[in-house]
Write a protein that holds these residues in place. Structure first.
Motif, PDB file in Angstrom:
ATOM      1  N   ALA A 269       0.840  -1.070  -0.097  1.00 14.05           N
ATOM      2  CA  ALA A 269       0.143  -0.038   0.068  1.00 14.05           C
ATOM      3  C   ALA A 269       0.776   1.243  -0.121  1.00 14.05           C
ATOM      4  O   ALA A 269       1.942   1.604   0.635  1.00 14.05           O
ATOM      5  N   LEU A 270       0.461   2.267  -0.833  1.00 17.47           N
ATOM      6  CA  LEU A 270       1.076   3.397  -0.725  1.00 17.47           C
ATOM      7  C   LEU A 270       0.740   4.098   0.314  1.00 17.47           C
ATOM      8  O   LEU A 270      -0.609   4.548   0.423  1.00 17.47           O
ATOM      9  N   THR A 271       1.319   4.951   1.097  1.00 16.22           N
ATOM     10  CA  THR A 271       1.024   5.822   2.244  1.00 16.22           C
ATOM     11  C   THR A 271       2.115   7.066   2.266  1.00 16.22           C
ATOM     12  O   THR A 271       2.925   6.917   1.489  1.00 16.22           O
ATOM     13  N   ALA A 272       1.408   8.053   2.825  1.00 20.42           N
ATOM     14  CA  ALA A 272       2.349   9.256   3.173  1.00 20.42           C
ATOM     15  C   ALA A 272       3.715   8.743   3.573  1.00 20.42           C
ATOM     16  O   ALA A 272       4.616   9.465   3.210  1.00 20.42           O
ATOM     17  N   ALA A 273       3.764   7.939   4.429  1.00 16.37           N
ATOM     18  CA  ALA A 273       4.882   7.649   5.376  1.00 16.37           C
ATOM     19  C   ALA A 273       5.755   6.932   4.227  1.00 16.37           C
ATOM     20  O   ALA A 273       7.087   6.836   4.022  1.00 16.37           O
ATOM     21  N   SER A 274       5.459   5.836   3.430  1.00 18.77           N
ATOM     22  CA  SER A 274       6.100   5.073   2.279  1.00 18.77           C
ATOM     23  C   SER A 274       6.766   6.063   1.164  1.00 18.77           C
ATOM     24  O   SER A 274       7.777   5.792   0.753  1.00 18.77           O
ATOM     25  N   VAL A 275       6.244   7.241   1.124  1.00 21.54           N
ATOM     26  CA  VAL A 275       6.825   8.083  -0.087  1.00 21.54           C
ATOM     27  C   VAL A 275       7.349   9.331   0.578  1.00 21.54           C
ATOM     28  O   VAL A 275       7.883  10.181  -0.290  1.00 21.54           O
ATOM     29  N   ALA A 276       7.516   9.362   2.044  1.00 20.38           N
ATOM     30  CA  ALA A 276       7.885  10.847   2.407  1.00 20.38           C
ATOM     31  C   ALA A 276       9.310  10.803   2.041  1.00 20.38           C
ATOM     32  O   ALA A 276      10.123   9.810   2.028  1.00 20.38           O
ATOM     33  N   ASP A 277       9.808  12.040   1.617  1.00 18.77           N
ATOM     34  CA  ASP A 277      11.265  12.717   1.165  1.00 18.77           C
ATOM     35  C   ASP A 277      11.759  11.836  -0.011  1.00 18.77           C
ATOM     36  O   ASP A 277      13.049  11.679  -0.340  1.00 18.77           O
ATOM     37  N   ARG A 278      10.440  11.361  -0.796  1.00 18.39           N
ATOM     38  CA  ARG A 278      10.903  10.734  -2.017  1.00 18.39           C
ATOM     39  C   ARG A 278      10.295  11.560  -3.020  1.00 18.39           C
ATOM     40  O   ARG A 278       9.453  12.271  -2.777  1.00 18.39           O
ATOM     41  N   ALA A 279      10.555  11.480  -4.321  1.00 14.55           N
ATOM     42  CA  ALA A 279      10.056  12.366  -5.317  1.00 14.55           C
ATOM     43  C   ALA A 279       8.550  12.203  -5.502  1.00 14.55           C
ATOM     44  O   ALA A 279       7.812  13.189  -5.828  1.00 14.55           O
ATOM     45  N   LEU A 280       8.277  11.071  -5.296  1.00 20.73           N
ATOM     46  CA  LEU A 280       6.728  10.511  -5.196  1.00 20.73           C
ATOM     47  C   LEU A 280       6.067  11.140  -4.143  1.00 20.73           C
ATOM     48  O   LEU A 280       4.571  11.177  -4.116  1.00 20.73           O
ATOM     49  N   ASP A 281       6.405  11.868  -3.345  1.00 19.47           N
ATOM     50  CA  ASP A 281       5.719  12.526  -2.118  1.00 19.47           C
ATOM     51  C   ASP A 281       5.000  13.648  -2.821  1.00 19.47           C
ATOM     52  O   ASP A 281       4.060  14.433  -2.067  1.00 19.47           O
ATOM     53  N   GLU A 282       5.369  14.115  -3.701  1.00 22.01           N
ATOM     54  CA  GLU A 282       4.669  15.319  -4.691  1.00 22.01           C
ATOM     55  C   GLU A 282       3.195  14.837  -4.884  1.00 22.01           C
ATOM     56  O   GLU A 282       2.466  15.653  -5.235  1.00 22.01           O
ATOM     57  N   LEU A 283       3.104  13.507  -5.078  1.00 20.85           N
ATOM     58  CA  LEU A 283       1.801  12.829  -5.753  1.00 20.85           C
ATOM     59  C   LEU A 283       1.018  12.461  -4.472  1.00 20.85           C
ATOM     60  O   LEU A 283      -0.055  11.604  -4.395  1.00 20.85           O
TER      61      LEU A 283
END
Length: 472
Positions: free
Chosen positions: A71-85
């Motif tokens: 599952a994609l979560t805010a925590a899993s993409v934090a500080d990665r480029a994908l957190d823009e999404l």
């Protein structure tokens, strides 16, 4: 006013306005349930992403992929480029381990850019910057097969119109038959509102000199349509939203044109032809605005958008940490002051590459925001009806990798595709990129000659079949 495969209002001075899908009028172009037909948008980024690897700078940390599968979560993409999404995580399918074929293009960027939507090798081996792909691209296939009246799919381009591989290079009608894009967003918009012939000269003058909107030029026809007794309240709201979107787009385009007149006086090229990353991304967002309208109106079921040439070697994006323009993106991706393997190392170029990734992610978010503004009868949005793809043509910059090439899919094609997850395709390093293209084509509605789902797209030498991992 004309009702048919495409609902179009025709007004004064040759102006036309295509309308969004209206459930009350039973448009044949829409699905039986009143939803928009499935579509695909392809948004290409060059030069790989800032992923964990070793380079001339040493060991580089992961700055792109989510922290874990599932599952994609805010925590899993934090500080990665994908957190823009992050606002759209529930709509995303982040696909890892997409592997392209090592065709002999004689150059990594040619192999990636020309194969990315064609799944094909070159017409001539080892030709490098003179290469051409040996087959049709999936965006054109979707348009050729599914667009109303056999209309071409849309190909849009922002950035310097020349450079490596000749600039626009990802969309093909067939072997060595490269397509010309809409470069100026205004040209695309005129094509949309003025039909295939574009706005008449008088309609353009009315808009440019008198500040009139296309909405003004079709006002009489709009009034008649809004008075129709069978038009539902939701359809009236849909038309009003569409009119607002058209006018907002015209305002943004008008502002850009004013700016361009100033730049022209100063001897600087238009924004869509610029090497300034801010201007190029602004032009791209305008392209996306027009593309969303075109999809909402049923004008096209396929759009491809390319930023920069084959290696995006002219565009200089801005570093938000300093406010200054960075070196051109190709240099950053090599981590050196060079288009080759020589040249001095560029300090912090891995971090700068990650900032470019973020700017592309934010631009992709703009497209998703626009598609989300259109609501279908079921309560779903236009984003849900199709699939929008942000993809790269390399896995990473320094190595010109053909493996683990990032594909981020948004929207489920009406429930066909998985969402809200980060997955990795199985099969190790097996080539599967052409099967990804087949799966997207099949989800949109493309078929083979026998009527079965498309599963054989790309070079005949490559493995066939669909990717079951992508299906819901």
């Amino acid at each position: 006013m004309k009702l048919g495969r495409r609902l179009v209002l025709r007004g004064a001075f040759g102006a036309t306005l295509a309308l969004p899908f209206l459930e009350s009028l039973g448009r044949p172009a829409a699905r039986a349930d009143g939803e928009a037909p499935a579509y695909a948008v392809f948004f290409r980024q060059a030069n790989g992403v800032a992923t964990a690897r070793s380079s001339v700078l040493g060991d580089e940390p992961e700055r792109f992929w989510p922290r874990s599968l599932g599952a994609l979560t805010a925590a899993s993409v934090a500080d990665r480029a994908l957190d823009e999404l992050t606002p759209h995580l529930s709509k995303l399918l982040v696909v890892g381990n997409v592997n392209m074929q090592s065709f002999d293009y004689g150059d990594g960027h040619a192999r990636g850019a020309l194969q990315c939507l064609t799944g094909r090798g070159p017409t001539v081996n080892g030709a490098g910057g003179s290469s051409e792909a040996a087959g049709e691209s999936i965006d054109h296939r979707i348009g050729r097969e599914l667009n109303p009246d056999g209309r071409d799919s849309w190909f849009m381009y922002a950035g310097r119109g020349s450079g490596w591989l000749g600039g626009p290079c990802i969309s093909y009608r067939g072997a060595a038959d490269r397509r010309s894009p809409f470069h100026d967003p205004n040209e695309a918009y005129r094509n949309l509102v003025g039909g295939d012939a574009g706005l008449s000269a008088e309609a353009q003058r009315q808009i440019a000199e008198r500040g009139r909107s296309v909405n003004d030029l079709v006002r009489t026809q709009l009034s008649r349509l809004m008075r129709r007794s069978e038009l539902s309240r939701s359809d009236k709201q849909r038309i009003e939203l569409h009119q607002s979107a058209v006018r907002d787009l015209e305002v943004r385009l008008s502002c850009q044109l004013d700016d361009e007149r100033v730049r022209a006086l100063e001897g600087i090229g238009a924004a869509y032809e610029s090497t300034d990353g801010d201007e190029v991304l602004a032009a791209t967002r305008l392209h996306m605005d027009v593309a969303a309208l075109a999809i909402a109106c049923g004008v096209t079921r396929s759009v491809s958008i390319q930023i920069g040439s084959g290696n995006d070697g002219s565009t200089r994006y801005r570093d938000p940490a300093t406010g200054e323009q960075m070196e051109n993106f190709h240099f950053l991706s090599h981590r050196r002051l060079s288009h080759g393997s020589d040249g001095a190392a560029i300090a912090n170029s891995d971090r700068m590459h990650a900032q470019v990734d973020r700017q592309f992610a934010a631009t992709f978010r703009h497209l998703l925001d626009r598609l989300s503004e259109y609501e279908m009868p079921s309560g779903a949005t236009l984003l849900d009806c199709g699939v929008s793809c942000w993809f790269n043509d390399l896995g990473s910059g320094p190595g010109h990798a053909r493996s683990d090439v990032p594909w981020v899919l948004a929207g489920s094609c009406g429930g066909a595709l998985r969402q809200g997850e980060h997955i990795e395709l199985g099969g190790g390093n097996d080539v599967n990129h052409n099967r990804l293209l087949s799966t997207i084509g099949a989800a949109v509605g493309c078929t083979k000659a026998d009527g079965s789902p498309l599963d054989d797209f790309g070079d005949p030498s490559l493995p066939r079949g669909l990717l079951d991992e992508l299906y819901a």
